[in-house]
Motif scaffolding. Structure first.
Motif, PDB file in Angstrom:
ATOM      1  N   ASP A   1      -1.669  -4.720 -11.261  1.00  0.00           N
ATOM      2  CA  ASP A   1      -1.448  -6.084 -10.841  1.00  0.00           C
ATOM      3  C   ASP A   1      -0.253  -6.082  -9.668  1.00  0.00           C
ATOM      4  OD1 ASP A   1       0.150  -5.646 -13.342  1.00  0.00           O
ATOM      5  OD2 ASP A   1       1.026  -7.187 -12.819  1.00  0.00           O
ATOM      6  N   LEU A   2       0.458  -4.975  -9.698  1.00  0.00           N
ATOM      7  CA  LEU A   2       1.588  -4.708  -8.861  1.00  0.00           C
ATOM      8  C   LEU A   2       1.251  -4.264  -7.643  1.00  0.00           C
ATOM      9  CD1 LEU A   2       4.817  -3.388 -10.826  1.00  0.00           C
ATOM     10  CD2 LEU A   2       4.190  -5.762  -9.740  1.00  0.00           C
ATOM     11  N   LEU A   3      -0.074  -3.589  -7.566  1.00  0.00           N
ATOM     12  CA  LEU A   3      -0.731  -3.059  -6.513  1.00  0.00           C
ATOM     13  C   LEU A   3      -1.696  -3.869  -5.636  1.00  0.00           C
ATOM     14  CD1 LEU A   3      -1.062   0.603  -7.724  1.00  0.00           C
ATOM     15  CD2 LEU A   3       0.608  -0.024  -6.040  1.00  0.00           C
ATOM     16  N   ALA A   4      -2.196  -4.766  -6.237  1.00  0.00           N
ATOM     17  CA  ALA A   4      -3.287  -5.789  -6.023  1.00  0.00           C
ATOM     18  C   ALA A   4      -2.865  -6.521  -4.580  1.00  0.00           C
ATOM     19  CB  ALA A   4      -3.496  -6.950  -6.836  1.00  0.00           C
ATOM     20  N   THR A   5      -3.777  -6.048  -3.321  1.00  0.00           N
ATOM     21  CA  THR A   5      -3.491  -7.016  -2.207  1.00  0.00           C
ATOM     22  C   THR A   5      -4.623  -6.936  -1.209  1.00  0.00           C
ATOM     23  OG1 THR A   5      -2.125  -6.732  -0.241  1.00  0.00           O
ATOM     24  CG2 THR A   5      -2.543  -4.731  -1.034  1.00  0.00           C
ATOM     25  N   GLY A   6      -4.762  -7.875  -0.582  1.00  0.00           N
ATOM     26  CA  GLY A   6      -6.015  -7.912   0.598  1.00  0.00           C
ATOM     27  C   GLY A   6      -5.615  -7.793   1.850  1.00  0.00           C
TER      28      GLY A   6
ATOM     29  N   ASN B   1       0.697  -1.255  -0.045  1.00  0.00           N
ATOM     30  CA  ASN B   1      -0.102   0.043  -0.036  1.00  0.00           C
ATOM     31  C   ASN B   1       0.787   1.116   0.005  1.00  0.00           C
ATOM     32  OD1 ASN B   1      -2.870  -0.826   0.117  1.00  0.00           O
ATOM     33  ND2 ASN B   1      -2.199  -2.174   1.474  1.00  0.00           N
ATOM     34  N   ALA B   2       2.130   1.096   0.510  1.00  0.00           N
ATOM     35  CA  ALA B   2       2.922   2.466   0.448  1.00  0.00           C
ATOM     36  C   ALA B   2       3.027   2.832  -0.924  1.00  0.00           C
ATOM     37  CB  ALA B   2       4.330   2.082   0.893  1.00  0.00           C
ATOM     38  N   ILE B   3       3.141   1.983  -1.891  1.00  0.00           N
ATOM     39  CA  ILE B   3       3.231   2.375  -3.434  1.00  0.00           C
ATOM     40  C   ILE B   3       2.278   3.422  -3.825  1.00  0.00           C
ATOM     41  CG2 ILE B   3       3.668   1.628  -5.552  1.00  0.00           C
ATOM     42  CD1 ILE B   3       4.153  -1.106  -4.749  1.00  0.00           C
ATOM     43  N   TYR B   4       1.226   3.493  -3.276  1.00  0.00           N
ATOM     44  CA  TYR B   4       0.102   4.594  -3.701  1.00  0.00           C
ATOM     45  C   TYR B   4       0.816   5.902  -3.147  1.00  0.00           C
ATOM     46  CZ  TYR B   4      -3.385   0.704  -4.247  1.00  0.00           C
ATOM     47  OH  TYR B   4      -4.020  -0.279  -4.558  1.00  0.00           O
TER      48      TYR B   4
END
Length: 346
Positions: free
Chosen positions: A157-162, A141-144
């Protein structure tokens, strides 16, 4: 094809407007919070006294305190409080309406990025005075924050996380809220956003909601191991899990930015320096420790993507030795070698 897609001129303009509105809204919210409680006149033994009713910061029990008998001075205090409180409320309401309109515009130009559940949690952590002081965003989430600061979009697809990783500063002094109260525990913050959040078990660092979204509270391993450090924020809170070598990230400079949530509203972001993120992810993805090879490959790809954000769009953050002292020299050297280095050798 590049992993980074530049924002359009219109999206950049909307992002700038959103940041400015958010800064103004936060200032207005703090001012309104400063007028917590109420003032009123109370008659006692034939005389009027100005009393303040408020919630005690330590016990959160409602209390009453006399400010003195009616006089020109207490009359002035009473009038200034009423006027200031009303003006603060009006300004906050006005800016809240403008933020709602800005959110609609942000959604229209596809500026929203941060998942809604993560956005709500981060806003609440910020309001409680925890985000950027006692806790930071760790993981994907830090990438945002990094992409928002650079004015680019990273491949989805590099940001997808649950999940949402929260890095706790175990040694940092606990910061009180605007109203002088101790901040809520992490589990209480989560439940204020979604009442279905529950601890995975009584001694858990993880909370999970009914949709399977989980939040992990982590910290750098104590050094020395017997050092007595905070594990959570209050009784019944999540107990932070100690992560080996997380000290490299925890000791790095911090990075703040304002991103935009899927709901179009601004999201305050506080996380490790993107250079630290990139180096840690590279180390994590290339060490041979039996981890899932799919996760390791994703770590490496995220590392190179964030490094590209820094080198191509954030020139104020150079990959130089004095900025990377929290990392072992072999790790820094490794990142500067090979066919696709992060940065040129020193």
């Amino acid at each position: 094809m590049s992993d980074l897609l530049p924002m359009t001129a219109n999206q950049r303009r909307m992002l700038v407007d959103t940041r400015q509105l958010w800064d103004a809204w936060q200032a207005a919210w703090r001012r309104r919070a400063g007028y917590a409680g109420s003032l009123s006149w109370k008659e006692e033994k034939g005389s009027d006294y100005l009393v303040k009713v408020f919630d005690d910061p330590g016990t959160r029990v409602r209390k009453m305190r006399s400010l003195g008998p009616r006089s020109p001075e207490t009359e002035r205090i009473y009038q200034e409080f009423r006027t200031g409180k009303e003006e603060a409320k009006e300004r906050l309401d006005s800016l809240s309406r403008r933020l709602s309109e800005q959110a609609r515009l942000n959604r229209a130009v596809d500026l929203g990025r941060v998942p809604t559940i993560a956005s709500k949690i981060l806003r609440r952590l910020d309001r409680e005075g925890l985000l950027g002081h006692n806790v930071y965003i760790a993981g994907t989430n830090a990438i945002y924050a990094y992409e928002a600061a650079a004015g680019v979009f990273v491949r989805t697809d590099l940001l997808a996380t649950g999940d949402l990783g929260i890095l706790m500063e175990a040694r940092a002094r606990l910061r009180l809220t605007v109203t002088g109260e101790e901040p809520a525990s992490v589990i209480d913050v989560l439940r204020s956003v979604d009442r279905s959040f529950k601890k995975a078990d009584e001694a858990s660092f993880r909370a999970v909601n009914r949709d399977g979204y989980y939040v992990d509270l982590i910290k750098a391993a104590a050094n020395p191991p017997w050092r007595d450090e905070r594990e959570g924020f209050g009784e019944g809170d999540l107990l932070a899990s100690s992560i080996a070598n997380m000290k490299w990230v925890a000791n790095a400079p911090k990075f703040e930015a304002t991103a935009v949530g899927e709901d179009g509203q601004p999201v305050p972001m506080a996380c490790p320096d993107p250079r630290a993120f990139a180096l840690y992810k590279l180390w994590l993805g290339t060490k041979d420790d039996g981890r899932d090879p799919v996760k390791r490959a994703r770590d490496v790809e995220q590392a190179h993507t964030v490094a590209a954000i820094v080198t191509q769009h954030l020139p104020q953050l150079p990959f130089e030795p004095e900025h990377l002292k929290c990392f072992p020299k072999p790790v820094v050297d490794f990142a500067s070698e090979g066919d696709d280095p992060f940065f040129k050798p020193f």
